[in-house]
Design a protein around this motif. Sequence first.
Motif, PDB file in Angstrom:
ATOM      1  N   SER A  39       3.775  15.658   4.504  1.00 36.61           N
ATOM      2  CA  SER A  39       4.979  15.712   3.950  1.00 36.61           C
ATOM      3  C   SER A  39       5.960  14.890   4.640  1.00 36.61           C
ATOM      4  CB  SER A  39       5.759  17.150   4.229  1.00 36.61           C
ATOM      5  OG  SER A  39       4.927  18.194   3.419  1.00 36.61           O
ATOM      6  N   GLY A  40       6.958  13.919   4.134  1.00 31.33           N
ATOM      7  CA  GLY A  40       7.560  13.234   4.441  1.00 31.33           C
ATOM      8  C   GLY A  40       6.949  11.836   4.671  1.00 31.33           C
ATOM      9  N   CYS A  41       5.688  11.342   4.374  1.00 36.34           N
ATOM     10  CA  CYS A  41       5.164  10.062   4.893  1.00 36.34           C
ATOM     11  C   CYS A  41       5.370   9.058   3.736  1.00 36.34           C
ATOM     12  CB  CYS A  41       3.674  10.595   4.855  1.00 36.34           C
ATOM     13  SG  CYS A  41       2.698  10.505   3.231  1.00 36.34           S
ATOM     14  N   ALA A  42       6.323   9.335   2.643  1.00 39.83           N
ATOM     15  CA  ALA A  42       6.901   8.444   1.557  1.00 39.83           C
ATOM     16  C   ALA A  42       5.909   8.133   0.412  1.00 39.83           C
ATOM     17  CB  ALA A  42       7.164   7.078   2.595  1.00 39.83           C
ATOM     18  N   LYS A  43       5.038   9.061   0.238  1.00 42.87           N
ATOM     19  CA  LYS A  43       3.935   8.725  -0.606  1.00 42.87           C
ATOM     20  C   LYS A  43       4.411   9.154  -2.106  1.00 42.87           C
ATOM     21  CE  LYS A  43       2.068  13.255  -0.095  1.00 42.87           C
ATOM     22  NZ  LYS A  43       2.713  13.896   1.073  1.00 42.87           N
ATOM     23  N   SER A  44       5.439  10.000  -2.218  1.00 46.00           N
ATOM     24  CA  SER A  44       6.346  10.161  -3.653  1.00 46.00           C
ATOM     25  C   SER A  44       7.263   9.208  -3.615  1.00 46.00           C
ATOM     26  CB  SER A  44       7.060  11.543  -3.756  1.00 46.00           C
ATOM     27  OG  SER A  44       5.863  12.620  -4.092  1.00 46.00           O
ATOM     28  N   ILE A 210      -8.414   5.674  -1.484  1.00 46.92           N
ATOM     29  CA  ILE A 210      -7.382   6.344  -1.324  1.00 46.92           C
ATOM     30  C   ILE A 210      -6.703   5.633  -0.205  1.00 46.92           C
ATOM     31  CG2 ILE A 210      -6.973   8.420   0.232  1.00 46.92           C
ATOM     32  CD1 ILE A 210      -9.718   9.730  -0.602  1.00 46.92           C
ATOM     33  N   CYS A 211      -5.424   5.924  -0.311  1.00 50.13           N
ATOM     34  CA  CYS A 211      -4.392   4.996   0.428  1.00 50.13           C
ATOM     35  C   CYS A 211      -3.623   6.121   1.513  1.00 50.13           C
ATOM     36  CB  CYS A 211      -2.952   4.396  -0.200  1.00 50.13           C
ATOM     37  SG  CYS A 211      -1.806   3.656   0.934  1.00 50.13           S
ATOM     38  N   VAL A 212      -4.022   6.212   2.632  1.00 56.28           N
ATOM     39  CA  VAL A 212      -3.421   7.211   3.639  1.00 56.28           C
ATOM     40  C   VAL A 212      -2.252   6.545   4.423  1.00 56.28           C
ATOM     41  CG1 VAL A 212      -3.838   8.616   5.490  1.00 56.28           C
ATOM     42  CG2 VAL A 212      -5.964   8.109   4.274  1.00 56.28           C
ATOM     43  N   LEU A 213      -1.126   7.333   4.100  1.00 56.72           N
ATOM     44  CA  LEU A 213       0.276   6.978   4.559  1.00 56.72           C
ATOM     45  C   LEU A 213       0.806   7.761   5.373  1.00 56.72           C
ATOM     46  CD1 LEU A 213       1.533   6.629   1.049  1.00 56.72           C
ATOM     47  CD2 LEU A 213       1.803   4.688   2.590  1.00 56.72           C
ATOM     48  N   ASN A 214       1.444   7.381   6.706  1.00 53.99           N
ATOM     49  CA  ASN A 214       2.143   7.997   7.641  1.00 53.99           C
ATOM     50  C   ASN A 214       3.503   7.542   7.986  1.00 53.99           C
ATOM     51  OD1 ASN A 214       2.532  10.576   9.340  1.00 53.99           O
ATOM     52  ND2 ASN A 214       1.593   9.433  11.040  1.00 53.99           N
ATOM     53  N   TYR A 215       4.562   8.324   7.913  1.00 50.15           N
ATOM     54  CA  TYR A 215       5.793   7.485   8.304  1.00 50.15           C
ATOM     55  C   TYR A 215       6.302   6.340   7.582  1.00 50.15           C
ATOM     56  CZ  TYR A 215       6.093  11.388  11.950  1.00 50.15           C
ATOM     57  OH  TYR A 215       6.073  12.297  12.629  1.00 50.15           O
ATOM     58  N   GLY A 216       5.680   6.095   6.355  1.00 51.74           N
ATOM     59  CA  GLY A 216       5.993   5.200   5.355  1.00 51.74           C
ATOM     60  C   GLY A 216       5.302   3.798   5.833  1.00 51.74           C
ATOM     61  N   LYS A 217       4.171   3.880   6.253  1.00 54.93           N
ATOM     62  CA  LYS A 217       3.249   2.909   6.772  1.00 54.93           C
ATOM     63  C   LYS A 217       1.935   3.236   6.146  1.00 54.93           C
ATOM     64  CE  LYS A 217       5.725   1.685  11.013  1.00 54.93           C
ATOM     65  NZ  LYS A 217       5.647   1.402  12.622  1.00 54.93           N
ATOM     66  N   ILE A 218       0.829   2.300   5.858  1.00 57.82           N
ATOM     67  CA  ILE A 218      -0.236   2.724   5.446  1.00 57.82           C
ATOM     68  C   ILE A 218      -1.374   2.444   6.615  1.00 57.82           C
ATOM     69  CG2 ILE A 218      -2.551   1.551   4.084  1.00 57.82           C
ATOM     70  CD1 ILE A 218      -0.193   0.287   2.245  1.00 57.82           C
ATOM     71  N   MET A 219      -2.057   3.785   6.976  1.00 56.82           N
ATOM     72  CA  MET A 219      -2.687   3.869   8.002  1.00 56.82           C
ATOM     73  C   MET A 219      -4.173   3.249   7.654  1.00 56.82           C
ATOM     74  SD  MET A 219      -1.300   5.518  10.268  1.00 56.82           S
ATOM     75  CE  MET A 219      -0.022   4.374  10.014  1.00 56.82           C
ATOM     76  N   GLN A 220      -4.689   3.359   6.351  1.00 58.96           N
ATOM     77  CA  GLN A 220      -5.890   2.621   5.851  1.00 58.96           C
ATOM     78  C   GLN A 220      -6.064   3.020   4.462  1.00 58.96           C
ATOM     79  OE1 GLN A 220      -9.500   4.534   8.019  1.00 58.96           O
ATOM     80  NE2 GLN A 220     -10.864   3.417   6.991  1.00 58.96           N
ATOM     81  N   VAL A 221      -6.669   1.827   3.755  1.00 52.42           N
ATOM     82  CA  VAL A 221      -6.796   1.938   2.222  1.00 52.42           C
ATOM     83  C   VAL A 221      -8.362   1.909   2.160  1.00 52.42           C
ATOM     84  CG1 VAL A 221      -6.599   1.195   0.210  1.00 52.42           C
ATOM     85  CG2 VAL A 221      -4.814   1.245   1.858  1.00 52.42           C
ATOM     86  N   ASP A 222      -9.228   2.946   1.654  1.00 49.78           N
ATOM     87  CA  ASP A 222     -10.505   2.772   1.648  1.00 49.78           C
ATOM     88  C   ASP A 222     -11.290   3.701   0.581  1.00 49.78           C
ATOM     89  OD1 ASP A 222     -13.038   1.764   2.465  1.00 49.78           O
ATOM     90  OD2 ASP A 222     -12.512   1.354   4.319  1.00 49.78           O
TER      91      ASP A 222
END
Length: 373
Positions: A39-44, A210-222
């Motif tokens: 929650s709050g990672c900016a995905k929505s 899958i695009c993994v997001l955290n705090y509005g940054k992309i952590m990994q896309v794979d």
Amino acid sequence: MAEVVLKKVVKTYPNGFKAVHGIDLHIKDGEFMVFVGPSGCAKSTTLRMVAGLEEITGGEIWIGDKCVNEIPPKDRGIAMVFQNYALYPHMSVYDNMAFGLKLQKTPKEEIDRRVMDAAEKLEITELLDRKPKEMSGGQRQRVAVGRAIVRKPEVFLFDEPLSNLDAKLRVSMRVRIAQLHEQLKQEGQPATMIYVTHDQVEAMTMGDRICVLNYGKIMQVDTPINLYSKPANKFVAGFIGAPAMNLLAAELVNEGGKVAVKLPEILLHLPKEKANKVKGYVGKKIWFGIRPEHIGSYETHPDKEEYANGEVTVIEQLGNEEFIYFTIGGIQYIARLDSMKVQNISKGKGCKFWFDMNKCHFFDFESEENISL
């Protein structure tokens, strides 16, 4: 073409809070891309910027061959499915699905054909005369998906569409959406889908990538399998997988000419190939990670050379498997074991555990990047 490309996309709110930090992402034509994160990672927020429902502060968003920064939502060639269905309560299912087409002044025969076709795909033909209040949550969500299909958009956007459904319905609906994606592709219709969820099971089972997001940054896309087996950093390693990966502060040491991981009351030697990848970190503090299924017991692996003595604190029985929580040196670990192979493990007793060091991960203590890939 229905590629979606985000170029250095930024979102900063008037109070100065930066929600999205210069995201770069290329979603291929016909791809099922899932945004996942806490929650709050900016995905929505990111999804709503693609839809045009949220203004972007910087960067560019491209859908197909058009930069859509200044294009209103209705002209972007997208259709969105919301968490709360957003159906008109006074209209029948048919009218809910046909409403957008009527506004576009689509011929009546074409509206009828599209609505019937979508209803058949989603198995809701018998519901077309009902009002939303006369249906279950799962049926309403299928209507919301049907309303998106009839518009034949270039891109489908799903914002946590299943979070209001019970567990069984969620499973059947995620299968239905995945089947729909494949069916549209086979029929030659545009089928680029972006799906937001906080549920990693949904993400892993539905996404091409899958695009993994955290705090509005992309952590990994794979791909799902690569995210699970080759996490780029400690965050992805800990977020993807249930139960979560065991992640512990440790030290790499040279023990008798061999590289080993030093943990409280445990010394675990590394196989040669793994040792070669991390030998530059010998004498340094690192993060050690191992998934629960890569920890065995003496019962499951009686032929191993190296075991660690732990005390079992909790056993969660799931029928075909058991989650065994145990402590060594005051640190808690979790193992995932086959129920048929662990007859003698009981709470409060000691047990010998084996760690599969071929499958473990190491992360730089400061940057948290995976140094063992």
